[in-house]
Design a protein around this motif. Structure first.
Motif, PDB file in Angstrom:
ATOM      1  N   HIS A   1       9.717-112.382  10.710  1.00 43.86           N
ATOM      2  CA  HIS A   1      10.328-111.090  10.985  1.00 43.86           C
ATOM      3  C   HIS A   1       9.354-109.917  10.941  1.00 43.86           C
ATOM      4  O   HIS A   1       9.620-108.880  11.563  1.00 43.86           O
ATOM      5  CB  HIS A   1      11.454-110.831   9.975  1.00 43.86           C
ATOM      6  CG  HIS A   1      12.418-111.958   9.835  1.00 43.86           C
ATOM      7  ND1 HIS A   1      13.300-112.314  10.832  1.00 43.86           N
ATOM      8  CD2 HIS A   1      12.624-112.837   8.815  1.00 43.86           C
ATOM      9  CE1 HIS A   1      14.023-113.355  10.439  1.00 43.86           C
ATOM     10  NE2 HIS A   1      13.643-113.691   9.223  1.00 43.86           N
ATOM     11  N   TYR A   2       8.248-110.060  10.205  1.00 40.79           N
ATOM     12  CA  TYR A   2       7.365-108.938   9.928  1.00 40.79           C
ATOM     13  C   TYR A   2       5.931-109.285  10.327  1.00 40.79           C
ATOM     14  O   TYR A   2       5.643-110.430  10.706  1.00 40.79           O
ATOM     15  CB  TYR A   2       7.454-108.582   8.438  1.00 40.79           C
ATOM     16  CG  TYR A   2       8.879-108.413   7.974  1.00 40.79           C
ATOM     17  CD1 TYR A   2       9.718-107.476   8.578  1.00 40.79           C
ATOM     18  CD2 TYR A   2       9.400-109.204   6.951  1.00 40.79           C
ATOM     19  CE1 TYR A   2      11.040-107.328   8.163  1.00 40.79           C
ATOM     20  CE2 TYR A   2      10.720-109.065   6.539  1.00 40.79           C
ATOM     21  CZ  TYR A   2      11.534-108.134   7.156  1.00 40.79           C
ATOM     22  OH  TYR A   2      12.833-107.996   6.760  1.00 40.79           O
TER      23      TYR A   2
ATOM     24  N   LEU B   1      10.997-107.493   3.189  1.00 37.45           N
ATOM     25  CA  LEU B   1      10.404-106.303   3.778  1.00 37.45           C
ATOM     26  C   LEU B   1       9.969-105.389   2.639  1.00 37.45           C
ATOM     27  O   LEU B   1      10.792-104.939   1.840  1.00 37.45           O
ATOM     28  CB  LEU B   1      11.408-105.572   4.675  1.00 37.45           C
ATOM     29  CG  LEU B   1      10.929-104.217   5.222  1.00 37.45           C
ATOM     30  CD1 LEU B   1       9.657-104.378   6.047  1.00 37.45           C
ATOM     31  CD2 LEU B   1      12.024-103.541   6.042  1.00 37.45           C
TER      32      LEU B   1
ATOM     33  N   CYS C   1       9.573 -99.121  12.106  1.00 34.38           N
ATOM     34  CA  CYS C   1      10.532 -99.687  11.152  1.00 34.38           C
ATOM     35  C   CYS C   1      10.611 -98.942   9.826  1.00 34.38           C
ATOM     36  O   CYS C   1      11.253 -99.431   8.884  1.00 34.38           O
ATOM     37  CB  CYS C   1      10.185-101.162  10.883  1.00 34.38           C
ATOM     38  SG  CYS C   1      10.250-102.198  12.366  1.00 34.38           S
ATOM     39  N   TRP C   2       9.988 -97.789   9.708  1.00 36.35           N
ATOM     40  CA  TRP C   2       9.957 -97.117   8.413  1.00 36.35           C
ATOM     41  C   TRP C   2      11.339 -96.715   7.920  1.00 36.35           C
ATOM     42  O   TRP C   2      11.552 -96.558   6.713  1.00 36.35           O
ATOM     43  CB  TRP C   2       9.043 -95.891   8.473  1.00 36.35           C
ATOM     44  CG  TRP C   2       9.543 -94.755   9.327  1.00 36.35           C
ATOM     45  CD1 TRP C   2       9.221 -94.502  10.621  1.00 36.35           C
ATOM     46  CD2 TRP C   2      10.461 -93.722   8.931  1.00 36.35           C
ATOM     47  NE1 TRP C   2       9.873 -93.389  11.077  1.00 36.35           N
ATOM     48  CE2 TRP C   2      10.637 -92.884  10.052  1.00 36.35           C
ATOM     49  CE3 TRP C   2      11.146 -93.417   7.769  1.00 36.35           C
ATOM     50  CZ2 TRP C   2      11.465 -91.762  10.037  1.00 36.35           C
ATOM     51  CZ3 TRP C   2      11.970 -92.307   7.733  1.00 36.35           C
ATOM     52  CH2 TRP C   2      12.134 -91.496   8.852  1.00 36.35           C
ATOM     53  N   ARG C   3      12.306 -96.552   8.834  1.00 37.36           N
ATOM     54  CA  ARG C   3      13.649 -96.150   8.426  1.00 37.36           C
ATOM     55  C   ARG C   3      14.413 -97.267   7.727  1.00 37.36           C
ATOM     56  O   ARG C   3      15.416 -97.012   7.043  1.00 37.36           O
ATOM     57  CB  ARG C   3      14.448 -95.687   9.638  1.00 37.36           C
ATOM     58  CG  ARG C   3      13.881 -94.448  10.328  1.00 37.36           C
ATOM     59  CD  ARG C   3      14.652 -94.132  11.597  1.00 37.36           C
ATOM     60  NE  ARG C   3      14.062 -93.004  12.309  1.00 37.36           N
ATOM     61  CZ  ARG C   3      13.020 -93.104  13.126  1.00 37.36           C
ATOM     62  NH1 ARG C   3      12.447 -94.283  13.323  1.00 37.36           N
ATOM     63  NH2 ARG C   3      12.539 -92.030  13.738  1.00 37.36           N
ATOM     64  N   GLU C   4      13.960 -98.511   7.890  1.00 37.16           N
ATOM     65  CA  GLU C   4      14.676 -99.644   7.316  1.00 37.16           C
ATOM     66  C   GLU C   4      14.620 -99.616   5.782  1.00 37.16           C
ATOM     67  O   GLU C   4      13.580 -99.298   5.203  1.00 37.16           O
ATOM     68  CB  GLU C   4      14.066-100.959   7.808  1.00 37.16           C
ATOM     69  CG  GLU C   4      14.176-101.181   9.299  1.00 37.16           C
ATOM     70  CD  GLU C   4      15.615-101.366   9.739  1.00 37.16           C
ATOM     71  OE1 GLU C   4      16.394-101.988   8.982  1.00 37.16           O
ATOM     72  OE2 GLU C   4      15.959-100.879  10.833  1.00 37.16           O
ATOM     73  N   PRO C   5      15.720 -99.953   5.114  1.00 37.84           N
ATOM     74  CA  PRO C   5      15.633-100.138   3.655  1.00 37.84           C
ATOM     75  C   PRO C   5      14.754-101.337   3.339  1.00 37.84           C
ATOM     76  O   PRO C   5      14.707-102.303   4.107  1.00 37.84           O
ATOM     77  CB  PRO C   5      17.090-100.375   3.240  1.00 37.84           C
ATOM     78  CG  PRO C   5      17.767-100.862   4.471  1.00 37.84           C
ATOM     79  CD  PRO C   5      17.072-100.203   5.634  1.00 37.84           C
ATOM     80  N   ASP C   6      14.038-101.267   2.241  1.00 36.16           N
ATOM     81  CA  ASP C   6      13.143-102.373   1.877  1.00 36.16           C
ATOM     82  C   ASP C   6      13.328-102.708   0.402  1.00 36.16           C
ATOM     83  O   ASP C   6      14.130-102.101  -0.303  1.00 36.16           O
ATOM     84  CB  ASP C   6      11.693-102.042   2.213  1.00 36.16           C
ATOM     85  CG  ASP C   6      11.072-101.035   1.261  1.00 36.16           C
ATOM     86  OD1 ASP C   6      11.777-100.100   0.820  1.00 36.16           O
ATOM     87  OD2 ASP C   6       9.885-101.169   0.931  1.00 36.16           O
TER      88      ASP C   6
ATOM     89  N   PRO D   1      16.442 -97.613   0.553  1.00 38.79           N
ATOM     90  CA  PRO D   1      15.434 -96.750   1.186  1.00 38.79           C
ATOM     91  C   PRO D   1      14.518 -96.103   0.140  1.00 38.79           C
ATOM     92  O   PRO D   1      14.601 -94.900  -0.131  1.00 38.79           O
ATOM     93  CB  PRO D   1      16.282 -95.721   1.935  1.00 38.79           C
ATOM     94  CG  PRO D   1      17.544 -95.629   1.135  1.00 38.79           C
ATOM     95  CD  PRO D   1      17.796 -97.016   0.607  1.00 38.79           C
TER      96      PRO D   1
ATOM     97  N   LYS E   1       8.368 -95.116   1.909  1.00 37.58           N
ATOM     98  CA  LYS E   1       8.249 -94.196   3.044  1.00 37.58           C
ATOM     99  C   LYS E   1       6.974 -93.356   2.918  1.00 37.58           C
ATOM    100  O   LYS E   1       6.246 -93.141   3.894  1.00 37.58           O
ATOM    101  CB  LYS E   1       9.459 -93.262   3.104  1.00 37.58           C
ATOM    102  CG  LYS E   1      10.820 -93.890   2.903  1.00 37.58           C
ATOM    103  CD  LYS E   1      11.186 -94.914   3.935  1.00 37.58           C
ATOM    104  CE  LYS E   1      12.630 -95.381   3.749  1.00 37.58           C
ATOM    105  NZ  LYS E   1      12.971 -96.573   4.540  1.00 37.58           N
TER     106      LYS E   1
END
Length: 596
Positions: free
Chosen positions: A305-306, A346, A386-391, A402, A407
């Motif tokens: 995925h990454y 992630l 993809c920075w908006r994705e929660p990790d 988030p 970020k």
């Protein structure tokens, strides 16, 4: 697993899995490592490679196997690393005198690989050296057989200066009073070994470590501690690949008796920035730092995925899935785990740290090329999209959120890479970084104006101390001042050591996170409060054991070390804080001199 055998611990007086983490020392050949306590017991050893199955796992179970020294009345004495090397000298005291033991692993191009050596100076009294192996993390019976030159343990070879004999499932060598000797364990049986050969190997090994030590270019404050930390990082480094594992042990707990016990014998992306920084800023040549980054950039394709898995094994393969072992655990801390289940999470900060490590190589190193730029560019494109994705954040927590720190470091990575990219890349990455900055300004602050853990949270985490270090903001902004005040109020027992903030647990219930104090020290260096930074560094240094080794955490009240050892992340944090402090002290001295 077999029933516990009490003879495993009777000579030492303490169960092997009850030994304080502070009592542990490490020797290695930069392929793997052996963990040894103050009684000279080898309590953890994985032949051939850090992340392989253990031969001795006494550290995690009293019947897990060990290589011990039995001498009547023996007690622990002083110990030290020999002449800047990774060769460990341990003294056992006794009624008749001292027994001096030198443990080391052959290293360097002129010595064979995969040989763990134990040398004994003349014994003051009769001593028995007992190898009590339990292969496969203590799950298998050992296969011992006499050979012409010693004893075989499956594919391994055991050799000694005195006759070896097999007693049940143990191999024993008697060392008479007044006589010195040696035993060695090799990855494969060796031809007959004599003292001259062993002396030759020792000389080459010591020379190899001295050559590494001579590459260090540092003479400032905390000079001894810096060299000790660099040695610890090198003891965690796989020389052939250049990769550095997080620690050489598994399942030493963050809370004694608790369940936060993980396998750290893998290579984390997030460690890259700090470790590469330490190597580049200390060594005259950038080869060690560049090798680590080269390893990381070979790991593309390890995630579905990454850009890559957030940590890998030593072959750049995805780390094995998590498995629990039927071992008692250190002081009953269960489960005991091998493998690690977080490899395909992630974690924005992990990928961002690869880009920051590349920046350090381009800026601090001697290379004129943009090494591994294709991988760095792919990571930055991924972060920009993809920075908006929660990790899962730096602490690998579930479920994903988030996290503001992820970020922030993504923005810093994008901005730093933009300085080396094409015009189109720079525009794209700076635009994404600007969007992140706007998002953090709108969503990332607490009601007190401090940087929140995530939007809506009223708590802060110590990772925020790194925001100025990453060049996200100045150290004296209102947000940073509010953040540091909240950190000291809520997460520090003394203003020098710091707990991390956890979503899924109470961070104050575990030990202080050693690296965190060094991050805070870097912050105060940037504020110009150098004496305050020095005191914080000294408090972190005080958490090391007598050999200068740091674990992941420490109990701030008792001083007990917690977590896996040696923690490369903590040692890299120490080096970074000390170098920043020393540069600031030099700059201040130069300014005072120019002012007359």
């Amino acid at each position: 697993m077999s029933e516990p055998r009490h003879q495993t611990t009777r000579a030492a007086g303490m169960p092997s899995n009850d030994v304080p983490i502070r009592d542990l020392g490490v020797v290695g050949d930069r392929r793997t490592a052996a963990v040894i306590d103050r009684m000279g017991r080898v309590l953890w050893y994985c032949p051939c490679r850090f992340d392989g199955p253990s031969l001795f796992a006494g550290l995690l179970d009293p019947s897990g196997g060990e290589w011990r020294i039995e001498m009547e009345g023996a007690a622990p004495g002083p110990r030290r690393y020999l002449d800047g090397s990774g060769m460990l000298e341990t003294i056992l005291t006794g009624p008749a005198g001292d027994l001096i033991v030198l443990d080391w692993m052959t290293s360097g191009p002129q010595a064979p690989s995969g040989v763990l050596v134990r040398e004994f100076e003349p014994a003051p009294a009769r001593a028995r050296i007992v190898l009590d192996a339990r292969p496969g993390y203590g799950r298998h019976a050992v296969e011992l057989a006499a050979t012409e030159n010693g004893v075989s343990l499956g594919a391994l070879g055991l050799h000694g200066s005195h006759p070896l004999r097999i007693e049940g499932d143990m191999a024993v060598m008697e060392l008479p009073a007044g006589e010195g000797g040696w035993m060695l364990l090799s990855d494969a049986p060796l031809a007959r070994i004599d003292r001259e050969t062993l002396d030759n190997w020792r000389g080459h090994t010591l020379g190899h470590w001295r050559e590494l030590d001579e590459a260090v270019q540092y003479e400032g404050v905390f000079a001894d501690e810096v060299r000790q930390s660099l040695r610890a990082i090198r003891l965690c480094t796989h020389e052939e690949s250049g990769a550095t594992v997080a620690a050489v042990t598994t399942s030493l707990p963050e809370i004694a008796g608790g369940g936060r016990n993980y396998d750290y014998r893998y290579v984390w992306l997030r460690d890259a920035g700090m470790i590469v920084s330490a190597l580049l800023r200390l060594c005259r040549k950038d080869s060690e730092g560049e090798q680590y980054l080269r390893f990381i950039c070979r790991c593309t394709g390890t995630s579905e995925h990454y850009p890559m898995a957030v940590f890998t094994d030593l072959d750049c393969e995805t780390a094995p899935t998590e498995t629990e072992l039927p071992l008692e655990g250190w002081r009953g801390s269960r489960p005991v785990r091998i493998g690690n289940g977080a490899a395909d999470q992630l974690q924005l900060d992990a990928y961002a740290n690869v880009a920051l490590a590349a920046k350090l190589l381009y800026r601090e190193g001697t290379s004129q090329e943009r090494a591994h730029w294709d991988v760095v560019a792919d990571i930055c494109d991924f972060l920009s999209e993809c920075w908006r994705e929660p990790d899962h954040g730096i602490w690998e927590e579930t479920p994903p959120k988030p996290y503001v720190s992820g970020k922030v470091v993504a923005a810093c990575a994008l901005e730093s890479a933009a300085d080396f990219g094409s015009a189109a890349e720079a525009d794209r990455w700076r635009a994404a970084a600007g969007e992140i900055r706007d998002w953090v300004a709108r969503n990332g602050l607490t009601s007190e104006g401090a940087y929140a853990v995530y939007p809506g949270a009223e708590e802060v985490d110590v990772t925020a101390a790194l925001f100025p270090v990453w060049d996200y903001c100045a150290a004296d902004t209102p947000e940073m001042i509010a953040t540091m005040a909240a950190l000291e109020r809520d997460w520090s027992p003394d203003g020098k050591l710091y707990h991390r903030r956890l979503e899924c647990d109470d961070g104050t219930s575990e030990g202080v996170f050693i690296a965190a104090g060094f991050w805070v020290a870097q912050y105060w260096v940037m504020r110009g409060e150098l004496e305050r930074a020095r005191k914080i560094i000294a408090a972190g240094v005080a958490q090391a054991n007598d050999l200068g080794l740091l674990s992941e955490e420490a109990n701030p009240r008792s001083g007990e070390m917690l977590g896996n050892i040696p923690q490369a992340f903590a040692h890299a944090g120490l080096i970074g804080a000390v170098i920043d402090l020393n540069r600031a002290l030099d700059a201040r001295a130069a300014q005072e001199k120019s002012n007359g």
